[in-house]
Design a protein around this motif. Sequence first.
Motif: not given
Length: 613
Positions: A409-417, A561-576
């Motif tokens: 389901n949307a909440i639990t599937s692939d939580r670390h992608a 682009p320099d926001n510290p969230v991108f130390g945690l998050v894959n920028r390419a994933w968010l762009q897509d």
Amino acid sequence: MCGITGWVSYDSDLTQRRDTIDAMTGTMACRGPDDSGTWVRAHAALGHRRLAIIDLPGGKQPMAVQTPNGAVSMVYSGEAYNFSELRHELAGKGHEFETDSDTEVVLHGYLEWGESVADHLNGMYAFAIWDERDEKLVMIRDRMGIKPFYYYPTRDGVLFGSEPKAILANPLARKIVDADGFRELIGFTKRPGWSLWKDMYEVDPGTIAVVERDGIRTRTYWRLDAKQHTDDQETTVERVRELMTDIVRRQLVADVPRCVLLSGGLDSSAVTGLAAAALAEQGEQVRTFSVDFFGQEENFKADEMRDTPDSPYIRDVAQLVGSAHQDVMLNPGDLTDPAVRRAVITARDIPAGMGDMDTSLYLLFKAIRGESTVALSGESADEVFGGYRWFHDEAAVNADTFPWLAFQNAITSDRHALLEPKLRETLDIPGYVADQYKTAVDSVDQLDGVSPLEQRMRTVCNLHLTRFVRTLLDRKDRASMAVGLEVRVPFCDHRLVEYVYNTPWSLKTFDSREKSLLRHATKHVLPDSVRDRVKSPYPSTQDPGYAAALQQQAKEVLAEPDNPVFGLVNRAWLQDAAEVDAATMPGTTRNGIDRVLDLYHWIDLYSPELRLG
């Protein structure tokens, strides 16, 4: 219902630190808008914010009793639903009371029984008692973990609070999040004691933690034990009916306006029906509230979690019981308002990532608080009676992991992608989840001589009652108390939990449906439509405007682009994710954007020191 906090320091004079305990107490003003108080001695400081529910003029805290050998002072959050019986029992033992509050009853219960007072309580509670006679702090949490309770050991004592924010207001507490804490945020296993913040812990449900000069010791006073069930089907249904009727009656006791949260599902409808019957005997009309989304009923599409919209069933229940009903209607703008998201994150102290199910719950509670102070909820019935879809999905039940993670389901599937690739590798979320699963399964008490199916389903039920439900209870408490609303959860009464937990799975599903026992025990207060309805979870908006609004906010984050969230998050994933068609966006992608936005705002609000390497 309140917020509690405190500080024990054996090597300091806390009478010189009143400003700090005041600051800690002040962080929980939302939990207790009606009153504030502190109690300070050399080695102990207690703070309290009060939401007045019972004995409005008499329940002021901190509450202390002076004994010949020193004061015994308490800060208390929650409700003891059997306080009237306990008051009578204690009076018979010579105790005298100055108020009509349950707080005073619990305090005198401690004077009579010491730490064993916990064994006498029926309710939801988190309280701390400074016993000057022995210079010790006693912290006690309810059996199911309905009320939150955190502590932070220090060099010479402890800090504690209903919420992490109270502890973090003390300079001794550092806002550090390490890899171990972050793994659980992503892993979603609800590890016992977890708080996200390094060196901060939950007081586990059903646990007593005692702080003394030589350290902290804990004792479990309640756990789910396996016991033989000897009642037949008819007797079991009748016992569940008796318990539910008594529980709802007890939990309607309050000196302020009450209501019921009604979703149109079996659980909330059962509570509504029982509450309506009890209030009718007193000449009162039950009030009910629901959350819904503009256009949801007309445009509803079935998905992997929901077959039908809630609205028709809500109307059926409201009509049957004659409730004074109100729908709280929300649109995508309400649900994606960054100010609301930040309010939810602040309420929970973590970037929980539940999306519109968090923001809509908060907005529902905010609307209710304008008219009621206490609300009864159907939360936890699925864990108690076996209602979730994955309980009845063979693959999820037999998977070598937590069933809610195995069910797609949307909440639990692939939580670390969505994580930054190197961080994802470092955290090894699958390995973490596997370790937690083994630990959880190994702790389950089993009966001898039962079938493999019964043994497995006991394990599944245990995992939900000791892990999964605690996430939902925390979510409901924090969202409700953020607006000064007390939400009570009848299905968490420990008598009901113990009884149903030990009924065989064959009894829980005797009519080949989910939650058979509850369905038949409460059928006398339900419309036929609800009695026959298939399980449907808390609603989520299907409006593509919600996904589109998330994408716009994601693009604004990408513009930093320099926001510290991108130390945690894959920028390419968010762009897509920001470019896919909003109208056909997969639920996993939508939830992923929600989680990124939560992380983004959480970092801005809390400025945590991240040690994830």
